[in-house]
Design an enzyme around this catalytic site. Structure first.
Site, PDB file in Angstrom:
ATOM      1  N   SER A  41       0.815  -1.222   0.000  1.00 54.88           N
ATOM      2  CA  SER A  41       0.000   0.000   0.000  1.00 54.88           C
ATOM      3  C   SER A  41       0.847   1.270   0.000  1.00 54.88           C
ATOM      4  CB  SER A  41      -0.883   0.032   1.255  1.00 54.88           C
ATOM      5  OG  SER A  41      -1.616  -1.147   1.369  1.00 54.88           O
ATOM      6  N   CYS A 149     -11.605  -8.529  21.849  1.00 56.43           N
ATOM      7  CA  CYS A 149     -12.940  -7.909  21.825  1.00 56.43           C
ATOM      8  C   CYS A 149     -13.996  -8.626  22.680  1.00 56.43           C
ATOM      9  CB  CYS A 149     -13.420  -7.769  20.388  1.00 56.43           C
ATOM     10  SG  CYS A 149     -13.153  -9.228  19.388  1.00 56.43           S
ATOM     11  N   GLU A 201      -9.367 -18.031  20.809  1.00 57.29           N
ATOM     12  CA  GLU A 201     -10.181 -17.059  21.538  1.00 57.29           C
ATOM     13  C   GLU A 201     -10.406 -17.454  23.007  1.00 57.29           C
ATOM     14  OE1 GLU A 201     -10.871 -14.439  19.795  1.00 57.29           O
ATOM     15  OE2 GLU A 201     -12.644 -13.444  20.612  1.00 57.29           O
ATOM     16  N   HIS A 241     -20.727  -8.503  20.681  1.00 57.90           N
ATOM     17  CA  HIS A 241     -20.404  -9.785  21.304  1.00 57.90           C
ATOM     18  C   HIS A 241     -21.214  -9.914  22.605  1.00 57.90           C
ATOM     19  CE1 HIS A 241     -17.422 -10.335  18.357  1.00 57.90           C
ATOM     20  NE2 HIS A 241     -16.315 -10.222  19.058  1.00 57.90           N
TER      21      HIS A 241
HETATM   22  P1  NAP Z   1      -6.717  -6.668   8.302  1.00 60.13           P
HETATM   23  O1  NAP Z   1      -7.988  -6.105   7.805  1.00 60.13           O
HETATM   24  O2  NAP Z   1      -6.158  -7.872   7.642  1.00 60.13           O
HETATM   25  O3  NAP Z   1      -5.621  -5.475   8.256  1.00 60.13           O
HETATM   26  C1  NAP Z   1      -4.273  -5.724   8.511  1.00 60.13           C
HETATM   27  C2  NAP Z   1      -3.479  -4.439   8.360  1.00 60.13           C
HETATM   28  O4  NAP Z   1      -2.090  -4.770   8.591  1.00 60.13           O
HETATM   29  C3  NAP Z   1      -3.557  -3.785   6.976  1.00 60.13           C
HETATM   30  O5  NAP Z   1      -3.514  -2.398   7.097  1.00 60.13           O
HETATM   31  C4  NAP Z   1      -2.270  -4.288   6.305  1.00 60.13           C
HETATM   32  O6  NAP Z   1      -1.809  -3.426   5.275  1.00 60.13           O
HETATM   33  C5  NAP Z   1      -1.337  -4.256   7.492  1.00 60.13           C
HETATM   34  N1  NAP Z   1      -0.138  -5.064   7.223  1.00 60.13           N
HETATM   35  C6  NAP Z   1      -0.089  -6.340   6.743  1.00 60.13           C
HETATM   36  N2  NAP Z   1       1.201  -6.703   6.585  1.00 60.13           N
HETATM   37  C7  NAP Z   1       1.964  -5.649   6.975  1.00 60.13           C
HETATM   38  C8  NAP Z   1       3.356  -5.396   7.014  1.00 60.13           C
HETATM   39  N3  NAP Z   1       4.253  -6.333   6.627  1.00 60.13           N
HETATM   40  N4  NAP Z   1       3.781  -4.209   7.445  1.00 60.13           N
HETATM   41  C9  NAP Z   1       2.905  -3.256   7.834  1.00 60.13           C
HETATM   42  N5  NAP Z   1       1.564  -3.415   7.802  1.00 60.13           N
HETATM   43  C10 NAP Z   1       1.098  -4.603   7.372  1.00 60.13           C
HETATM   44  O7  NAP Z   1      -6.821  -7.032   9.868  1.00 60.13           O
HETATM   45  P2  NAP Z   1      -7.837  -6.439  10.988  1.00 60.13           P
HETATM   46  O8  NAP Z   1      -9.057  -7.282  11.065  1.00 60.13           O
HETATM   47  O9  NAP Z   1      -7.962  -4.976  10.767  1.00 60.13           O
HETATM   48  O10 NAP Z   1      -7.014  -6.716  12.336  1.00 60.13           O
HETATM   49  C11 NAP Z   1      -5.847  -5.946  12.640  1.00 60.13           C
HETATM   50  C12 NAP Z   1      -5.301  -6.322  13.996  1.00 60.13           C
HETATM   51  O11 NAP Z   1      -6.254  -5.999  15.005  1.00 60.13           O
HETATM   52  C13 NAP Z   1      -5.030  -7.821  14.131  1.00 60.13           C
HETATM   53  O12 NAP Z   1      -3.855  -7.993  14.886  1.00 60.13           O
HETATM   54  C14 NAP Z   1      -6.247  -8.332  14.869  1.00 60.13           C
HETATM   55  O13 NAP Z   1      -5.977  -9.496  15.600  1.00 60.13           O
HETATM   56  C15 NAP Z   1      -6.583  -7.167  15.753  1.00 60.13           C
HETATM   57  N6  NAP Z   1      -7.999  -7.061  16.145  1.00 60.13           N
HETATM   58  C16 NAP Z   1      -9.013  -7.188  15.249  1.00 60.13           C
HETATM   59  C17 NAP Z   1     -10.335  -7.019  15.654  1.00 60.13           C
HETATM   60  C18 NAP Z   1     -11.477  -7.073  14.702  1.00 60.13           C
HETATM   61  O14 NAP Z   1     -12.606  -6.861  15.138  1.00 60.13           O
HETATM   62  N7  NAP Z   1     -11.260  -7.335  13.425  1.00 60.13           N
HETATM   63  C19 NAP Z   1     -10.631  -6.728  16.936  1.00 60.13           C
HETATM   64  C20 NAP Z   1      -9.594  -6.578  17.818  1.00 60.13           C
HETATM   65  C21 NAP Z   1      -8.292  -6.751  17.403  1.00 60.13           C
HETATM   66  P3  NAP Z   1      -2.103  -3.741   3.692  1.00 60.13           P
HETATM   67  O15 NAP Z   1      -3.511  -3.297   3.442  1.00 60.13           O
HETATM   68  O16 NAP Z   1      -1.098  -2.886   3.014  1.00 60.13           O
HETATM   69  O17 NAP Z   1      -1.902  -5.201   3.501  1.00 60.13           O
END
Ligand code: NAP
Length: 349
Positions: A41, A149, A201, A241
């Site tokens: 990106s 969460c 989880e 949740h």
């Molecule tokens: P996601 O949609 O897959 O987004 C991942 C992000 O990480 C994207 O911005 C991606 O950028 C970036 N990324 C991937 N590889 C990278 C690299 N090598 N260097 C720098 N950035 C990189 O995941 P998500 O659902 O948002 O979750 C993100 C985090 O929050 C996870 O650790 C997850 O466990 C945690 N989390 C999620 C939730 C939820 O409700 N989804 C709740 C609590 C916590 P690109 O777009 O450039 O690939």
């Protein structure tokens, strides 16, 4: 006078990154001035790098901002992290080493003994571990995390019960689809169905709850001695949740005293009127069939946990239902409130 503090977002293009952008729109203290993501990106304007999946349009303030690689240097001192867990460990550490304050959503550092796993209403004193973290690791910056969460819903509902001596907890979740990110669970798997498995989880809910409800002893965080057993299920709900909880307490209060403890629960964020603090962190609903995700989860800007259906439990002491917004209280809103508390504690100076 409100402070104006520049903030960056690591993982700004992902689902939680988008939640950060939405939650921070119009924030009275924090201005987004830097967006980071992977090298796929980097260099692109945010609107091209991002598959915007939230309701409503992408905020105009970020559309044209250029996404950068997640390397310390140009980013502001305060960065929120929503990076993929496969890369968050090293990148968050590199930012803390370089002097950044990393307020993270990722699971990577939550259980590190010198990293606060913070809910501002529940364990604000755990921030006192930060100077030890900096000393141990030789960091100018710092890392603080927010819970998983579903854990945050359980831990908030249990917090006012700590005074009665929590000894055993059994928690069964009904977790929304948005918790699995995008595209998440395949529609053919979840339509009209329940999936009784969410990888990792249950272990997270058990260990994180004990750490959050534990005590800061002066040089470490001693986990709560209570036994916590979690069973986690994915259900076809969009946001919210629910946690069906049974609890055993050393000094069993009466029902009225239990409900009063929930309703009167208030803490530092409310006292300091932090911008994202809900007036009431917990609200007890008296209707026999509430809380419900569709009817209750968006109330109070998604920052309150709703409790209801308090009953005697024939096995432990009491049972009840708790409901929280998984992508607000369970992700972006939690981290923003953490940063507000850290600012009010002088940790961003
Ligand atoms: P996601 O949609 O897959 O987004 C991942 C992000 O990480 C994207 O911005 C991606 O950028 C970036 N990324 C991937 N590889 C990278 C690299 N090598 N260097 C720098 N950035 C990189 O995941 P998500 O659902 O948002 O979750 C993100 C985090 O929050 C996870 O650790 C997850 O466990 C945690 N989390 C999620 C939730 C939820 O409700 N989804 C709740 C609590 C916590 P690109 O777009 O450039 O690939």
């Amino acid at each position: 006078m409100n402070p104006r503090i520049e903030v960056g977002i690591l993982g700004a293009t992902g689902m939680v990154g988008q939640e950060f952008i939405t939650f921070l729109e119009g924030h009275p203290w924090f201005d987004i001035t830097w967006l980071g993501a992977s090298d796929r990106s980097a260099g692109k304007p945010y609107r091209e790098a991002t598959n915007w999946r939230l309701d409503g349009a992408m905020p105009a303030s970020v559309e044209g901002m250029h996404v950068e690689e997640c390397k310390p240097g140009n980013a502001p001192r305060l960065v929120f992290s929503a990076m993929d867990a496969s890369v968050a460990t090293e990148i968050e550490q590199a930012f803390a080493q370089a002097g950044h304050v990393v307020v993270s959503n990722s699971r990577n550092h939550r259980m590190d003994p010198d990293v606060p796993l913070l809910i501002p209403e529940v364990n604000p004193d755990h921030l006192k571990i930060i100077p030890l973290q900096q000393r141990h690791r030789g960091w100018k910056g710092q890392i603080a995390t927010n819970p998983n969460c579903s854990t945050i819903v359980l831990a908030m509902a249990l917090a006012p019960l700590k005074q009665f001596g929590i000894t055993r907890v059994m928690a069964t979740t009904m977790q929304a689809l948005s918790g699995a990110g995008y595209p998440g669970v395949a529609s053919l798997d979840i339509n009209g169905n329940v999936i009784p498995y969410i990888a990792g989880e249950e272990e997270k809910m058990q260990r994180e709850t004990q750490k959050i409800l534990g005590d800061f002893t002066g040089d470490s965080i001693r986990p709560l001695a209570a036994k916590v057993s979690a069973q986690c299920n994915r259900v076809p709900v969009v946001d919210g949740h629910m946690v069906a909880t049974s609890v055993e307490l050393e000094q069993k209060p009466g029902t009225a005293e239990f409900i009063h403890a929930i309703e009167s629960f208030s803490s530092l964020p409310q006292e300091r009127k932090l911008p994202s603090a809900p007036p009431h962190p917990l609200i007890y609903l008296t209707e026999h069939d509430r809380p419900q995700p569709r009817r209750d989860v968006e109330r109070e800007r998604g920052m309150t946990v709703f409790v209801g259906r308090l009953r005697e439990c024939p096995v432990l002491n009491y049972k009840f239902i708790a409901l929280g917004h998984n992508t607000v209280r369970g992700a972006a809103g939690a981290a923003v409130l953490n940063a507000e508390l850290m600012y009010s504690e002088g940790l961003l100076d």
